[in-house]
Design a protein around this motif. Structure first.
Motif, PDB file in Angstrom:
ATOM      1  N   GLY A  15       2.068  19.775  52.701  1.00  0.00           N
ATOM      2  CA  GLY A  15       1.424  21.094  52.730  1.00  0.00           C
ATOM      3  C   GLY A  15       2.200  22.122  51.922  1.00  0.00           C
ATOM      4  N   ILE A  16       3.499  22.142  52.074  1.00  0.00           N
ATOM      5  CA  ILE A  16       4.342  23.071  51.301  1.00  0.00           C
ATOM      6  C   ILE A  16       4.241  22.734  49.808  1.00  0.00           C
ATOM      7  CG2 ILE A  16       6.736  23.728  50.799  1.00  0.00           C
ATOM      8  CD1 ILE A  16       7.285  23.469  53.822  1.00  0.00           C
ATOM      9  N   THR A  17       4.238  21.456  49.483  1.00  0.00           N
ATOM     10  CA  THR A  17       4.136  21.037  48.078  1.00  0.00           C
ATOM     11  C   THR A  17       2.824  21.525  47.464  1.00  0.00           C
ATOM     12  OG1 THR A  17       5.501  19.086  48.468  1.00  0.00           O
ATOM     13  CG2 THR A  17       4.074  19.036  46.535  1.00  0.00           C
ATOM     14  N   ILE A  18       1.727  21.375  48.173  1.00  0.00           N
ATOM     15  CA  ILE A  18       0.421  21.826  47.670  1.00  0.00           C
ATOM     16  C   ILE A  18       0.413  23.336  47.502  1.00  0.00           C
ATOM     17  CG2 ILE A  18      -2.032  22.038  48.270  1.00  0.00           C
ATOM     18  CD1 ILE A  18      -1.733  19.205  49.568  1.00  0.00           C
ATOM     19  N   TRP A  19       0.948  24.061  48.473  1.00  0.00           N
ATOM     20  CA  TRP A  19       0.979  25.521  48.383  1.00  0.00           C
ATOM     21  C   TRP A  19       1.820  25.975  47.185  1.00  0.00           C
ATOM     22  CZ3 TRP A  19       5.285  28.796  49.148  1.00  0.00           C
ATOM     23  CH2 TRP A  19       4.974  30.151  49.099  1.00  0.00           C
ATOM     24  N   VAL A  20       2.996  25.368  47.017  1.00  0.00           N
ATOM     25  CA  VAL A  20       3.871  25.733  45.895  1.00  0.00           C
ATOM     26  C   VAL A  20       3.193  25.402  44.571  1.00  0.00           C
ATOM     27  CG1 VAL A  20       6.049  25.183  44.732  1.00  0.00           C
ATOM     28  CG2 VAL A  20       6.031  25.605  47.188  1.00  0.00           C
ATOM     29  N   ALA A  21       2.583  24.234  44.473  1.00  0.00           N
ATOM     30  CA  ALA A  21       1.923  23.838  43.219  1.00  0.00           C
ATOM     31  C   ALA A  21       0.794  24.800  42.863  1.00  0.00           C
ATOM     32  CB  ALA A  21       1.385  22.414  43.337  1.00  0.00           C
ATOM     33  N   ARG A  22      -0.002  25.181  43.830  1.00  0.00           N
ATOM     34  CA  ARG A  22      -1.097  26.122  43.564  1.00  0.00           C
ATOM     35  C   ARG A  22      -0.566  27.494  43.161  1.00  0.00           C
ATOM     36  NH1 ARG A  22      -5.698  24.786  48.118  1.00  0.00           N
ATOM     37  NH2 ARG A  22      -6.271  22.771  47.227  1.00  0.00           N
ATOM     38  N   THR A  23       0.461  27.944  43.835  1.00  0.00           N
ATOM     39  CA  THR A  23       1.061  29.238  43.494  1.00  0.00           C
ATOM     40  C   THR A  23       1.642  29.210  42.088  1.00  0.00           C
ATOM     41  OG1 THR A  23       1.572  29.656  45.821  1.00  0.00           O
ATOM     42  CG2 THR A  23       2.798  30.932  44.200  1.00  0.00           C
ATOM     43  N   LEU A  24       2.382  28.157  41.773  1.00  0.00           N
ATOM     44  CA  LEU A  24       2.969  28.037  40.442  1.00  0.00           C
ATOM     45  C   LEU A  24       1.889  27.915  39.371  1.00  0.00           C
ATOM     46  CD1 LEU A  24       5.959  25.622  41.118  1.00  0.00           C
ATOM     47  CD2 LEU A  24       6.026  28.098  40.799  1.00  0.00           C
ATOM     48  N   SER A  25       0.828  27.199  39.683  1.00  0.00           N
ATOM     49  CA  SER A  25      -0.253  27.030  38.717  1.00  0.00           C
ATOM     50  C   SER A  25      -0.915  28.365  38.384  1.00  0.00           C
ATOM     51  CB  SER A  25      -1.291  26.056  39.278  1.00  0.00           C
ATOM     52  OG  SER A  25      -2.371  25.920  38.389  1.00  0.00           O
ATOM     53  N   ARG A  26      -1.225  29.141  39.430  1.00  0.00           N
ATOM     54  CA  ARG A  26      -1.868  30.446  39.218  1.00  0.00           C
ATOM     55  C   ARG A  26      -0.952  31.407  38.477  1.00  0.00           C
ATOM     56  NH1 ARG A  26      -2.278  32.063  44.281  1.00  0.00           N
ATOM     57  NH2 ARG A  26      -2.718  30.079  45.191  1.00  0.00           N
ATOM     58  N   SER A  27       0.241  31.561  38.974  1.00  0.00           N
ATOM     59  CA  SER A  27       1.169  32.535  38.389  1.00  0.00           C
ATOM     60  C   SER A  27       1.766  32.042  37.083  1.00  0.00           C
ATOM     61  CB  SER A  27       2.297  32.826  39.382  1.00  0.00           C
ATOM     62  OG  SER A  27       1.756  33.341  40.581  1.00  0.00           O
ATOM     63  N   GLY A  28       1.927  30.749  36.947  1.00  0.00           N
ATOM     64  CA  GLY A  28       2.558  30.196  35.762  1.00  0.00           C
ATOM     65  C   GLY A  28       1.696  30.230  34.518  1.00  0.00           C
ATOM     66  N   THR A  46      -0.986  22.484  29.322  1.00  0.00           N
ATOM     67  CA  THR A  46       0.405  22.290  29.750  1.00  0.00           C
ATOM     68  C   THR A  46       0.540  22.561  31.242  1.00  0.00           C
ATOM     69  OG1 THR A  46       1.180  22.926  27.564  1.00  0.00           O
ATOM     70  CG2 THR A  46       2.793  22.991  29.342  1.00  0.00           C
ATOM     71  N   ASN A  47      -0.111  23.603  31.725  1.00  0.00           N
ATOM     72  CA  ASN A  47      -0.075  23.948  33.138  1.00  0.00           C
ATOM     73  C   ASN A  47      -0.591  22.777  33.976  1.00  0.00           C
ATOM     74  OD1 ASN A  47       0.436  25.729  35.284  1.00  0.00           O
ATOM     75  ND2 ASN A  47      -1.658  26.481  35.255  1.00  0.00           N
ATOM     76  N   HIS A  48      -1.706  22.203  33.565  1.00  0.00           N
ATOM     77  CA  HIS A  48      -2.282  21.074  34.309  1.00  0.00           C
ATOM     78  C   HIS A  48      -1.332  19.878  34.309  1.00  0.00           C
ATOM     79  CE1 HIS A  48      -5.322  18.526  36.080  1.00  0.00           C
ATOM     80  NE2 HIS A  48      -5.067  17.633  35.127  1.00  0.00           N
ATOM     81  N   LEU A  49      -0.754  19.565  33.155  1.00  0.00           N
ATOM     82  CA  LEU A  49       0.181  18.441  33.073  1.00  0.00           C
ATOM     83  C   LEU A  49       1.418  18.674  33.941  1.00  0.00           C
ATOM     84  CD1 LEU A  49      -0.025  17.687  29.254  1.00  0.00           C
ATOM     85  CD2 LEU A  49      -0.968  16.312  31.113  1.00  0.00           C
ATOM     86  N   LEU A  50       1.912  19.907  33.952  1.00  0.00           N
ATOM     87  CA  LEU A  50       3.068  20.225  34.795  1.00  0.00           C
ATOM     88  C   LEU A  50       2.743  20.067  36.278  1.00  0.00           C
ATOM     89  CD1 LEU A  50       4.475  23.335  32.932  1.00  0.00           C
ATOM     90  CD2 LEU A  50       5.642  21.146  33.258  1.00  0.00           C
ATOM     91  N   ILE A  51       1.559  20.491  36.676  1.00  0.00           N
ATOM     92  CA  ILE A  51       1.179  20.376  38.089  1.00  0.00           C
ATOM     93  C   ILE A  51       1.042  18.907  38.490  1.00  0.00           C
ATOM     94  CG2 ILE A  51      -0.682  20.872  39.752  1.00  0.00           C
ATOM     95  CD1 ILE A  51       1.241  23.239  39.029  1.00  0.00           C
ATOM     96  N   VAL A  52       0.432  18.093  37.635  1.00  0.00           N
ATOM     97  CA  VAL A  52       0.311  16.662  37.946  1.00  0.00           C
ATOM     98  C   VAL A  52       1.701  16.045  38.097  1.00  0.00           C
ATOM     99  CG1 VAL A  52      -0.412  14.415  37.030  1.00  0.00           C
ATOM    100  CG2 VAL A  52      -1.969  16.366  36.918  1.00  0.00           C
ATOM    101  N   GLY A  53       2.594  16.323  37.157  1.00  0.00           N
ATOM    102  CA  GLY A  53       3.957  15.817  37.253  1.00  0.00           C
ATOM    103  C   GLY A  53       4.669  16.321  38.496  1.00  0.00           C
ATOM    104  N   PHE A  54       4.451  17.603  38.829  1.00  0.00           N
ATOM    105  CA  PHE A  54       5.051  18.211  40.010  1.00  0.00           C
ATOM    106  C   PHE A  54       4.621  17.463  41.268  1.00  0.00           C
ATOM    107  CE2 PHE A  54       5.146  21.480  43.332  1.00  0.00           C
ATOM    108  CZ  PHE A  54       6.408  22.011  43.162  1.00  0.00           C
ATOM    109  N   TYR A  55       3.304  17.193  41.378  1.00  0.00           N
ATOM    110  CA  TYR A  55       2.805  16.442  42.530  1.00  0.00           C
ATOM    111  C   TYR A  55       3.391  15.032  42.578  1.00  0.00           C
ATOM    112  CZ  TYR A  55      -0.840  19.747  44.009  1.00  0.00           C
ATOM    113  OH  TYR A  55      -1.516  20.827  44.498  1.00  0.00           O
ATOM    114  N   LEU A  56       3.390  14.349  41.462  1.00  0.00           N
ATOM    115  CA  LEU A  56       3.891  12.971  41.443  1.00  0.00           C
ATOM    116  C   LEU A  56       5.352  12.886  41.872  1.00  0.00           C
ATOM    117  CD1 LEU A  56       2.265  11.646  38.152  1.00  0.00           C
ATOM    118  CD2 LEU A  56       1.683  10.982  40.491  1.00  0.00           C
TER     119      LEU A  56
END
Length: 133
Positions: A15-28, A46-56
């Motif tokens: 849950g924290i990972t999803i919240w952080v990823a969404r926040t970083l995606s929006r603000s980043g 680039t944002n999308h690729l970073l989020i996928v890598g972040f989740y993995l």
């Protein structure tokens, strides 16, 4: 007790990972757009690729960390288990964030240099531009 502690750990950490990823995606996205010379397509990609890598990386770490350490057998042990595992996951999330920010800033400077070179008109040196010896 053990199964409940594991389930709580997974729910909280993911849950924290999803919240952080969404926040970083929006603000980043704003940051990436600036880094990439206002090229919004490149920034979004680039944002999308970073989020996928972040989740993995983070979900992989969270599930791998599940097997580390002793299993909790008491309520106190479960609290220690949860605080240690979630705390470690949050530290890894933070470290990844700072690593990504540094890498993106460095890459953005390089991309801005490339974009600047592409946008600059070619200069030609004429004999009158050369100073006398």
């Amino acid at each position: 007790m053990t199964e409940i502690a594991y389930a709580l750990y997974l729910v909280i950490a993911i849950g924290i990972t999803i919240w952080v990823a969404r926040t970083l995606s929006r603000s980043g996205l704003v940051f990436l757009t600036q880094c990439f010379g206002q090229n919004e397509t490149l920034a979004r990609s680039t944002n999308h690729l970073l989020i996928v890598g972040f989740y993995l990386v983070n979900i992989g770490f969270i599930t791998l960390a599940l097997s580390l350490g002793d299993e909790p057998t008491t309520m106190t042990g479960a609290m220690r288990f949860l605080s240690g595992k979630v705390g470690l996951a949050v530290l890894v999330l933070g470290a990844m964030h700072f690593f990504n920010m540094g890498a993106i800033a460095q890459l953005g400077r390089r991309v801005n240099g490339w974009v600047g070179e592409l946008q600059r008109p070619a200069t030609h040196i004429t004999p009158d531009m050369i100073p006398p010896a």
